[in-house]
Design a protein around this motif. Structure first.
Motif: not given
Length: 160
Positions: A94-95, A110, A116
Motif C-alpha cells: 500500500d505505497r 490509500t 497501491p
C-alpha cells in the motif's frame, strides 16, 4: 543519493554502488553490483528508501519520431548490498512512488487517495501511472475521472 539507516547510497556507472557513512569521519565503500538492469534505449533512474532499505527505480525509454518520450518499461529493484546484486521487486504494498525524473519519494497510497503498487509522475499536460504488479502504464489527461480528488492532506513537490 538516498539516505537510509544513517548512510548515504548512490549508484555510479557500470554497476558500482557507493556507500558513504560518517562514523564520525567519512568512510566510503564501493560495491560492484551484479545483475545490472539492461534494456534497449536509455533509462532514467531514481533511488528510494522503502522499509529502511535502498531501492532503485529504472524507467526505460526511447523517443517517438516527434521527439516525445516513449516509456518502454519500468522496473523497481531492491539493492541487496550483502549479495551485491539488484533484486527485482514486483510489489510494494500500500505505497505509491512519486517520481520526478530526477528524484522521488514514497508515501502511503490509500491514505492519499492514490493507487497501491504504483509509480506516479507528471509529463506535459498529463499524469502517468505505472502499476508495478500489473506491469501497465496509463496516461491521464486533466480533467479525468482516473485522477483522484485532490486531497487536502497530500501535497508533493519534486525537482524537475
Amino acid at each position: 543519493l538516498t539516505s537510509c539507516k544513517g548512510k548515504f547510497y548512490f549508484y555510479i556507472a557500470a554497476g558500482d554502488y557507493v556507500i558513504l557513512e560518517f562514523n564520525p569521519s567519512p568512510v566510503t565503500q564501493i560495491i560492484k553490483m551484479q545483475g545490472v538492469p539492461r534494456r534497449f534505449g536509455s533509462a532514467e533512474t531514481c533511488s528510494f528508501e522503502l522499509d529502511e532499505e535502498p531501492y532503485k527505480l529504472f524507467v526505460f525509454h526511447d523517443y517517438y519520431e516527434d521527439g516525445a518520450l516513449n516509456i518502454t518499461g519500468i522496473t523497481l529493484y531492491k539493492i541487496d548490498l550483502i549479495g551485491q546484486r539488484f533484486v527485482k521487486v514486483d510489489k510494494i504494498g500500500d505505497r505509491a512512488l512519486l517520481w520526478s525524473g530526477y528524484g522521488g519519494g514514497c508515501c502511503p497510497a490509500t491514505r492519499f487517495a492514490l493507487e497501491p503498487n504504483c509509480v506516479y509522475w507528471t509529463g506535459p499536460n498529463a499524469m502517468h501511472i505505472f502499476n508495478i504488479v500489473e506491469n501497465t502504464h496509463r496516461v491521464c489527461y486533466h480533467p479525468s475521472n482516473d485522477l483522484p480528488k485532490l486531497s487536502s492532506e497530500a501535497f508533493w513537490l519534486l525537482p524537475v
